[in-house]
Design an enzyme around this catalytic site. Sequence first.
Site, short mmCIF file in Angstrom:
data_model
loop_
_atom_site.label_atom_id
_atom_site.label_comp_id
_atom_site.label_asym_id
_atom_site.label_seq_id
_atom_site.Cartn_x
_atom_site.Cartn_y
_atom_site.Cartn_z
N SER A 115 0.92 6.86 7.06
CA SER A 115 2.25 6.34 7.41
C SER A 115 2.84 6.97 8.68
O SER A 115 3.43 6.25 9.49
CB SER A 115 3.21 6.51 6.24
OG SER A 115 2.86 5.64 5.18
N LYS A 147 7.55 7.48 -7.13
CA LYS A 147 8.15 6.15 -7.00
C LYS A 147 9.07 5.77 -8.17
O LYS A 147 10.02 5.01 -7.98
CB LYS A 147 7.06 5.09 -6.84
CG LYS A 147 6.33 5.14 -5.52
CD LYS A 147 5.36 3.97 -5.40
CE LYS A 147 4.60 4.01 -4.09
NZ LYS A 147 3.76 2.81 -3.90
N ASP A 179 6.20 -2.95 -1.63
CA ASP A 179 4.76 -3.08 -1.92
C ASP A 179 4.37 -4.53 -2.21
O ASP A 179 3.41 -5.06 -1.65
CB ASP A 179 4.37 -2.20 -3.12
CG ASP A 179 4.30 -0.73 -2.77
OD1 ASP A 179 4.04 -0.42 -1.59
OD2 ASP A 179 4.47 0.10 -3.67
#
Length: 275
Positions: A15, A64, A100
């Site tokens: 990332s 998450k 996502d």
Amino acid sequence: MLLGVMGNPIAHSKSPAMHNAALAACNIHGHYVPLHVTESALKEAIAGIVAMNFRGVNVTVPHKIEVMKYVDELDEAARQIGAVNTIVNQDGHLVGYNTDGIGYIRSLKEEAMSDLKGKSVLVIGCGGAARGIIYALLGELPGQVIVANRTVDSAYALAKEWGHLGNIEGCSLAEVNVKAQHVDLIINTTSVGMHPHIQNCPIEPAHIPSGIVVSDLIYNPLETALLQHAKAKGCCIHNGFGMFIYQGAYAFEYWTGIPAPIEAMKQAVNQSFTS
């Protein structure tokens, strides 16, 4: 503009390479940094986003789900999916999103199957990644979604939870070979076939139908055993590289309000694999 990604571990993340290239391509003065955050320090780390005036962060494994407790507001998709992978700091008010699923669908439609309406889909696995994908998939009005999982009760529970969103059913992994014969698209959301166990395949190769679309979320290796077997049967194959790019692109757009420079992001990630 300060941005980052929180996870444990985090050193492997692509990332930073992707988002720093995006900032540069858009002439935005800023930095995107990896943030190694342990589970016990997550609450303080999220408070630090506001304290240090970060515009936002991505959130990856294992945070998450837990991070949902520490944001001020959840986007509807993130609430339904039950996981957050992107946080936007709006003047101290933290909003959690999940990019996502929408990232995956965007990649799938551009690269392999432009119209999902009425299609029959078999999804292998129903973990966090699968939930995001299935939720976004149901928004495309498929004819049927079959969720196969090792713990079959989890597949049944997910089908019951989202039955109001479309035609969805659960089944066991033992039924995959039979169910696969009647679908237009197979999606593997499990880690079966990921490096270093690249010889493993989540479905017996003989039971992969010819000529359908076969998708694997894994992007290391770019062509898993599942995709190799599918390609040999004349299937259109699709890996997880595009999902990674597009989930990042949506996050970038939430933070900046401008279109993400997709090609620059792809190029940076490709280069990071060889550097």
